[in-house]
Design a protein around this motif. Sequence first.
Motif: not given
Length: 320
Positions: A4-8, A15-19, A36-39
Amino acid sequence: MRVLVTGSSGFVGSRLLKVLANKKNVKVFAAAHRESIDCPVTVRILKNFELSSSVDWTPNLIGMDVIVHAAARVHVMNDQALDPLEAFREVNVNGALKLAEQAASAGVRRFVFISSIKVNGESTTTNDTYSPEAEPAPLDPYGVSKMEAELGLKAIAERTGMEVVIIRPVLVYGPGVKANFLKMMQWLDKGVPLPFGAIRNSRSLVALDNLVDLIALCTEHPAAANQTFLVSDGEDLSTSELLRRMARALDKPARLIPVPVWILRLGARLLGKSDLSQRLCGSLRVDISKTREILGWKPVVSVDSALKEAATHFKESRKQ
């Protein structure tokens, strides 16, 4: 592994989400404050995340293996809060520790906390470096809040057995960077003569891709447990050299005028911008040998390639 990533939706978190989404055997969840967020489509979004000491996120934490906590009230210039330290504490200390307590209760194995080099302090000499073991010496409310959060997280780790990993980045730059780094690119792009040609300081920076690579490694590396790491590109630059290399990445000339540093500092003091002059003229170097040795980590991108990527994004964004 469920992460789980906060500050996503932030500069680092997005960028961490994509990695992480490209890693095998990793299921990624994004804690998002916005609707909504870009992920990546493979990332599952947990909406309406609010970092507060009054929110119970336990139901969303059950089954998670790792939390990367990148959400924070960030350091800002000209903070308008009546009590900046308490404002930072509510989010960066109380909110973070409440989330960590809930994570430990839910059986989360590891909590990766994105802290700040401001825990160490604001400056070094050109010959000295900060290390993870150095006595903390934060000088502003943001740095104090991050230090207090670190201390609280270590106490939770000792009491519950949940592993805590602390990462203290220096200034992060990359595609979409804001604040002073963006201003410098704008000045160079416009060909503005800059009075920074005589600055011989030494500062550590970290490219976004290098930071994110280390964070991803810390979600799974056994030796990262209960450690504190500093991170940089492994190449320290003066402000003058950074501007020259940034100009080259932008395909622009660097019009740097060699104004003596004492004049820059005096002018900044008269204008009430001493903090800015410290960042431009002062040194801040970190020692990443512990990070290299314990984790076998090394920067994955060079300074010049990272500057080129940031410059390309900057030029493309102007066309939109």
